[in-house]
Design a protein around this motif. Sequence first.
Motif, mmCIF file in Angstrom:
data_model
loop_
_atom_site.group_PDB
_atom_site.id
_atom_site.type_symbol
_atom_site.label_atom_id
_atom_site.label_comp_id
_atom_site.label_asym_id
_atom_site.label_seq_id
_atom_site.Cartn_x
_atom_site.Cartn_y
_atom_site.Cartn_z
ATOM 1 N N ALA A 53 1.566 -2.372 7.452
ATOM 2 C CA ALA A 53 1.944 -1.255 6.585
ATOM 3 C C ALA A 53 0.755 -0.881 5.700
ATOM 4 C CB ALA A 53 3.134 -1.642 5.717
ATOM 5 N N ILE A 54 0.482 0.387 5.634
ATOM 6 C CA ILE A 54 -0.632 0.890 4.829
ATOM 7 C C ILE A 54 -0.179 0.981 3.369
ATOM 8 C CG2 ILE A 54 -2.255 2.799 4.506
ATOM 9 C CD1 ILE A 54 -2.513 1.425 7.256
ATOM 10 N N PRO A 55 -0.852 0.275 2.453
ATOM 11 C CA PRO A 55 -0.481 0.353 1.031
ATOM 12 C C PRO A 55 -0.729 1.760 0.480
ATOM 13 C CG PRO A 55 -1.972 -1.491 1.433
ATOM 14 C CD PRO A 55 -1.931 -0.679 2.686
ATOM 15 N N PRO A 56 0.016 2.142 -0.539
ATOM 16 C CA PRO A 56 -0.151 3.485 -1.114
ATOM 17 C C PRO A 56 -1.567 3.759 -1.635
ATOM 18 C CG PRO A 56 1.783 2.391 -2.047
ATOM 19 C CD PRO A 56 1.075 1.388 -1.183
ATOM 20 N N ASP A 57 -2.269 2.714 -2.077
ATOM 21 C CA ASP A 57 -3.613 2.912 -2.628
ATOM 22 C C ASP A 57 -4.721 2.757 -1.587
ATOM 23 O OD1 ASP A 57 -3.190 0.176 -2.301
ATOM 24 O OD2 ASP A 57 -4.299 -0.376 -4.108
ATOM 25 N N ALA A 58 -4.350 2.757 -0.311
ATOM 26 C CA ALA A 58 -5.318 2.518 0.766
ATOM 27 C C ALA A 58 -6.282 3.689 0.939
ATOM 28 C CB ALA A 58 -4.588 2.264 2.076
ATOM 29 N N CYS A 59 -7.534 3.339 1.122
ATOM 30 C CA CYS A 59 -8.559 4.325 1.441
ATOM 31 C C CYS A 59 -8.595 4.495 2.970
ATOM 32 C CB CYS A 59 -9.913 3.855 0.915
ATOM 33 S SG CYS A 59 -10.516 2.341 1.706
ATOM 34 N N PRO A 60 -9.346 5.460 3.480
ATOM 35 C CA PRO A 60 -9.431 5.636 4.932
ATOM 36 C C PRO A 60 -9.923 4.389 5.670
ATOM 37 C CG PRO A 60 -10.215 7.611 3.841
ATOM 38 C CD PRO A 60 -9.997 6.573 2.762
ATOM 39 N N ALA A 61 -10.840 3.647 5.073
ATOM 40 C CA ALA A 61 -11.331 2.427 5.719
ATOM 41 C C ALA A 61 -10.205 1.409 5.874
ATOM 42 C CB ALA A 61 -12.482 1.821 4.911
ATOM 43 N N TYR A 62 -9.367 1.297 4.870
ATOM 44 C CA TYR A 62 -8.221 0.390 4.904
ATOM 45 C C TYR A 62 -7.303 0.786 6.056
ATOM 46 C CZ TYR A 62 -5.208 -2.875 2.216
ATOM 47 O OH TYR A 62 -4.486 -3.951 1.763
ATOM 48 N N LYS A 63 -7.027 2.067 6.158
ATOM 49 C CA LYS A 63 -6.161 2.578 7.238
ATOM 50 C C LYS A 63 -6.761 2.264 8.602
ATOM 51 C CE LYS A 63 -4.407 6.228 4.293
ATOM 52 N NZ LYS A 63 -4.387 7.655 3.973
ATOM 53 N N ASN A 64 -8.055 2.449 8.746
ATOM 54 C CA ASN A 64 -8.710 2.170 10.030
ATOM 55 C C ASN A 64 -8.672 0.678 10.365
ATOM 56 O OD1 ASN A 64 -9.470 4.783 10.862
ATOM 57 N ND2 ASN A 64 -11.155 4.775 9.429
ATOM 58 N N HIS A 110 -10.923 -3.499 -2.262
ATOM 59 C CA HIS A 110 -9.499 -3.682 -2.571
ATOM 60 C C HIS A 110 -9.052 -5.119 -2.831
ATOM 61 C CE1 HIS A 110 -8.293 0.471 -1.700
ATOM 62 N NE2 HIS A 110 -9.136 0.435 -0.678
ATOM 63 N N ARG A 111 -9.937 -6.089 -2.762
ATOM 64 C CA ARG A 111 -9.472 -7.473 -2.839
ATOM 65 C C ARG A 111 -8.811 -7.828 -4.166
ATOM 66 N NH1 ARG A 111 -15.201 -10.248 -2.249
ATOM 67 N NH2 ARG A 111 -16.094 -9.543 -4.201
ATOM 68 N N ALA A 112 -9.194 -7.171 -5.251
ATOM 69 C CA ALA A 112 -8.559 -7.471 -6.544
ATOM 70 C C ALA A 112 -7.075 -7.094 -6.524
ATOM 71 C CB ALA A 112 -9.275 -6.746 -7.671
ATOM 72 N N GLU A 113 -6.774 -5.954 -5.934
ATOM 73 C CA GLU A 113 -5.385 -5.494 -5.855
ATOM 74 C C GLU A 113 -4.644 -6.087 -4.658
ATOM 75 O OE1 GLU A 113 -7.967 -3.174 -5.670
ATOM 76 O OE2 GLU A 113 -8.061 -2.788 -7.824
ATOM 77 N N HIS A 114 -5.390 -6.512 -3.648
ATOM 78 C CA HIS A 114 -4.799 -7.019 -2.403
ATOM 79 C C HIS A 114 -5.479 -8.332 -2.004
ATOM 80 C CE1 HIS A 114 -2.523 -3.341 -1.796
ATOM 81 N NE2 HIS A 114 -3.588 -2.692 -2.196
ATOM 82 N N PRO A 115 -5.163 -9.411 -2.710
ATOM 83 C CA PRO A 115 -5.818 -10.695 -2.409
ATOM 84 C C PRO A 115 -5.510 -11.215 -1.007
ATOM 85 C CG PRO A 115 -4.035 -10.988 -3.994
ATOM 86 C CD PRO A 115 -4.218 -9.513 -3.811
ATOM 87 N N GLU A 116 -4.469 -10.703 -0.373
ATOM 88 C CA GLU A 116 -4.152 -11.120 1.002
ATOM 89 C C GLU A 116 -5.254 -10.747 1.990
ATOM 90 O OE1 GLU A 116 -2.610 -6.898 0.732
ATOM 91 O OE2 GLU A 116 -2.593 -8.630 -0.609
ATOM 92 N N LEU A 117 -6.126 -9.819 1.606
ATOM 93 C CA LEU A 117 -7.212 -9.413 2.498
ATOM 94 C C LEU A 117 -8.151 -10.570 2.822
ATOM 95 C CD1 LEU A 117 -8.007 -5.905 1.019
ATOM 96 C CD2 LEU A 117 -7.052 -6.394 3.291
#
Length: 104
Positions: free
Chosen positions: A78-89, A33-40
């Motif tokens: 906050a969980i982004p709308p495009d988050a996968c399960p790993a992101y949520k965890n 997700h880093r391309a869409e979420h550089p804050e990671l």
Amino acid sequence: MFGRSNHLKNCPKSVQKSFRTLDFFLPRVKKIHRAEHPELMEVEQVTDELRTILEGGMDTGRTTVLLERLRNLTKNYAIPPDACPAYKNAYKALSQIDAILSTM
């Protein structure tokens, strides 16, 4: 990041468990997700700094600053709308670390 949670032996078990969860999920999330979420990238850096502070003994002032930075970066986990399960965890683990450390 991997294998470092064992250095958090003076932290509550729940914090240790949450860092192990982060060790597993955050690298995957960042890779996907880093391309869409550089804050990671900064989330990982702040998390590593937080871990280092906790490994050396808790510096309450610095811990508070780092937790506030994580809250800002993640929009209070906050969980982004495009988050996968790993992101949520990963964000759930960060939120749990924050909740526990904020009450200490």
